[in-house]
Design a protein around this motif. Structure first.
Motif, mmCIF file in Angstrom:
data_model
loop_
_atom_site.group_PDB
_atom_site.id
_atom_site.type_symbol
_atom_site.label_atom_id
_atom_site.label_comp_id
_atom_site.label_asym_id
_atom_site.label_seq_id
_atom_site.Cartn_x
_atom_site.Cartn_y
_atom_site.Cartn_z
ATOM 1 N N ASN B 114 33.188 43.381 54.047
ATOM 2 C CA ASN B 114 32.559 42.838 55.252
ATOM 3 C C ASN B 114 31.390 43.710 55.699
ATOM 4 O O ASN B 114 30.345 43.191 56.112
ATOM 5 N N ARG B 115 31.575 45.033 55.602
ATOM 6 C CA ARG B 115 30.476 45.937 55.976
ATOM 7 C C ARG B 115 29.278 45.731 55.058
ATOM 8 O O ARG B 115 28.131 45.745 55.495
ATOM 9 N N MET B 116 29.562 45.518 53.741
ATOM 10 C CA MET B 116 28.492 45.265 52.779
ATOM 11 C C MET B 116 27.713 44.015 53.158
ATOM 12 O O MET B 116 26.481 43.968 53.097
ATOM 13 N N VAL B 117 28.459 42.973 53.555
ATOM 14 C CA VAL B 117 27.809 41.710 53.914
ATOM 15 C C VAL B 117 26.948 41.904 55.160
ATOM 16 O O VAL B 117 25.833 41.398 55.245
ATOM 17 N N GLU B 118 27.468 42.690 56.130
ATOM 18 C CA GLU B 118 26.693 42.962 57.346
ATOM 19 C C GLU B 118 25.375 43.648 56.999
ATOM 20 O O GLU B 118 24.322 43.343 57.564
ATOM 21 N N LYS B 119 25.473 44.607 56.075
ATOM 22 C CA LYS B 119 24.304 45.399 55.700
ATOM 23 C C LYS B 119 23.314 44.604 54.872
ATOM 24 O O LYS B 119 22.105 44.605 55.117
ATOM 25 N N LEU B 120 23.832 43.937 53.838
ATOM 26 C CA LEU B 120 22.959 43.375 52.796
ATOM 27 C C LEU B 120 22.924 41.848 52.773
ATOM 28 O O LEU B 120 22.263 41.257 51.941
ATOM 29 N N GLY B 121 23.682 41.222 53.675
ATOM 30 C CA GLY B 121 23.734 39.770 53.657
ATOM 31 C C GLY B 121 24.782 39.277 52.679
ATOM 32 O O GLY B 121 25.437 40.071 51.987
ATOM 33 N N GLU B 122 24.925 37.966 52.598
ATOM 34 C CA GLU B 122 25.939 37.362 51.723
ATOM 35 C C GLU B 122 25.637 37.705 50.271
ATOM 36 O O GLU B 122 24.534 37.480 49.786
ATOM 37 N N LEU B 123 26.642 38.294 49.576
ATOM 38 C CA LEU B 123 26.435 38.697 48.183
ATOM 39 C C LEU B 123 27.143 37.720 47.250
ATOM 40 O O LEU B 123 28.187 37.166 47.606
ATOM 41 N N LYS B 124 26.564 37.567 46.092
ATOM 42 C CA LYS B 124 27.090 36.574 45.146
ATOM 43 C C LYS B 124 28.475 36.985 44.649
ATOM 44 O O LYS B 124 29.416 36.225 44.692
ATOM 45 N N ASP B 125 28.578 38.197 44.154
ATOM 46 C CA ASP B 125 29.871 38.696 43.677
ATOM 47 C C ASP B 125 29.849 40.217 43.692
ATOM 48 O O ASP B 125 28.848 40.830 44.042
ATOM 49 N N CYS B 126 30.959 40.822 43.295
ATOM 50 C CA CYS B 126 31.017 42.289 43.257
ATOM 51 C C CYS B 126 30.423 42.813 41.951
ATOM 52 O O CYS B 126 29.883 43.907 41.895
ATOM 53 N N GLU B 127 30.564 41.964 40.896
ATOM 54 C CA GLU B 127 30.313 42.416 39.536
ATOM 55 C C GLU B 127 28.863 42.799 39.267
ATOM 56 O O GLU B 127 28.604 43.666 38.437
ATOM 57 N N THR B 128 27.933 42.159 39.979
ATOM 58 C CA THR B 128 26.529 42.440 39.714
ATOM 59 C C THR B 128 26.215 43.918 39.919
ATOM 60 O O THR B 128 25.457 44.509 39.167
ATOM 61 N N CYS B 129 26.802 44.511 40.975
ATOM 62 C CA CYS B 129 26.537 45.928 41.246
ATOM 63 C C CYS B 129 27.640 46.843 40.716
ATOM 64 O O CYS B 129 27.379 47.981 40.345
ATOM 65 N N HIS B 130 28.873 46.363 40.706
ATOM 66 C CA HIS B 130 29.988 47.176 40.195
ATOM 67 C C HIS B 130 30.544 46.503 38.948
ATOM 68 O O HIS B 130 31.545 45.797 39.022
ATOM 69 N N PRO B 131 29.913 46.708 37.782
ATOM 70 C CA PRO B 131 30.339 45.977 36.579
ATOM 71 C C PRO B 131 31.802 46.249 36.230
ATOM 72 O O PRO B 131 32.301 47.341 36.495
#
Lengths: 193, 153
Positions: B114-131
């Motif tokens: 939720n904090r990530m979404v607040e910071k960076l907006g709605e994200l597609k998935d976790c995998e793009t940044c954390h493979p």
């Protein structure tokens, strides 16, 4: 008279079939060459990557062609099935999809599915030796290859199911530590251009 | 009339033959070059073996198991089944080689997500940044972040 005509017809039929067979064999051979692959512009980046990869040349120093990995060798049903499937897929993507904007995550799935293990084993004969054939594989490698050969557990993965980023390196895998050398070579090439 | 019937009959036979050839081709392709190889392997479903993934995977995918052991998830003994589910598919978590990030990761990491979404907006998935098995929870990337020679440009 009628008999003569019949004989002519038979001769023409045999000659015609022979011509079709020869053309077919030539086409199968010609469409497997790297030059033919590169006649479509969207394939260029893949050659660029392969030429800078550890799989650019074999142990005798000869350039490795696309077909050496991507098409099964010989003239068997596996070869024909892949020629047909890949050929039709490539034409369809070239004409009706956006070949420059292929999603490489999906493309990797298809490509890996059709890399025949026999093609890898043609060069890498001993699975307990390193790729350069000068040292034993690591502990992990030995265990995994035991499982591959069915000696200790079993796995249904093919070679490229585990060994990824061998000859091609998409943007999204360049940050990984294991690909550092390959990625830096690619980057140098991009800076030069 | 008879010729029309005959043409229709031959046409039908031809269509059936072509359809059979196409179906046969794809059946062969699927047999000779299976799409999914790992999940085609037999997973034990007996109660004693069902959640002992490591027993086999230490042989089949040793690198992956070692990565997990050295990772934060391994240190905290977050076992395979917590994310991947059990092979019989009967548990509350669906059995998947690639667990759906939003449903599965969120079970534990929802506040952080939720904090990530607040910071960076709605994200597609976790995998793009954390493979998948190369993220900061796993050894290879953990080494990469601590090592002086960072591969990132």
């Amino acid at each position: 008279m009628a008999e003569k005509r019949r004989r002519y017809r038979a001769v023409f039929l045999v000659l015609g079939l022979f011509a079709v067979f020869c053309c077919g064999m030539y086409a199968l051979h010609a469409t497997s060459s790297t030059n033919f692959c590169m006649s479509c512009h969207e394939m260029r980046p893949y050659l660029q990557e392969q030429r800078l990869s550890p799989h650019a040349r074999d142990k005798n120093g000869n350039e490795i062609s696309c077909s050496q990995c991507h098409i099964p060798q010989g003239m068997g049903p596996r070869f024909l099935a892949i020629k047909m499937y890949s050929g039709i897929k490539d034409v369809v993507v070239h004409l009706w999809a956006k070949p420059d904007r292929v999603n490489r995550v999906h493309a990797q799935g298809t490509a890996r599915r059709f890399v025949d293990d026999a093609n890898c084993l043609a060069c890498h004969e001993d699975l307990y030796k390193s790729a350069r054939n000068d040292a034993p594989v690591s502990e992990y490698g030995r265990l995994a290859h035991d499982a591959y050969l069915g000696r200790n557990g079993n796995t249904k993965r093919n070679c490229v199911g585990c060994h990824i980023n061998l000859a091609h390196l998409p943007e999204f895998d360049r940050r990984l530590q294991v690909n550092a050398a390959f990625a830096s070579r690619l980057q140098q090439e991009e800076v030069k251009r | 009339m008879a010729t029309v019937k005959k043409t229709l009959f031959i046409g039908m036979i031809l269509i059936i033959l072509i359809a059979a050839a196409v179906v046969g081709f794809f059946v062969y392709l699927d047999k000779a070059f299976p799409k999914v190889r790992c999940e085609a392997a037999k997973h034990p479903t007996t109660p004693e073996a069902i959640s002992d993934c490591v027993a086999c995977h230490a042989k089949v995918t040793p690198m992956l198991v070692q990565d997990w052991k050295d990772s934060k998830h391994g240190a905290l003994l977050v076992k395979c089944v917590v994310c991947h589910g059990e092979p019989d598919g009967k548990g509350s978590i669906p059995f998947a080689a690639k667990p759906g990030a939003k449903e599965i990761c969120a079970r534990c990491h929802e506040p952080a997500m939720n904090r990530m979404v607040e910071k960076l907006g709605e994200l597609k998935d976790c995998e793009t940044c954390h493979p998948r098995h190369q993220n900061s929870l796993h050894r290879s990337a953990f080494e990469a972040t601590t090592a002086a020679s960072n591969t990132e440009p």
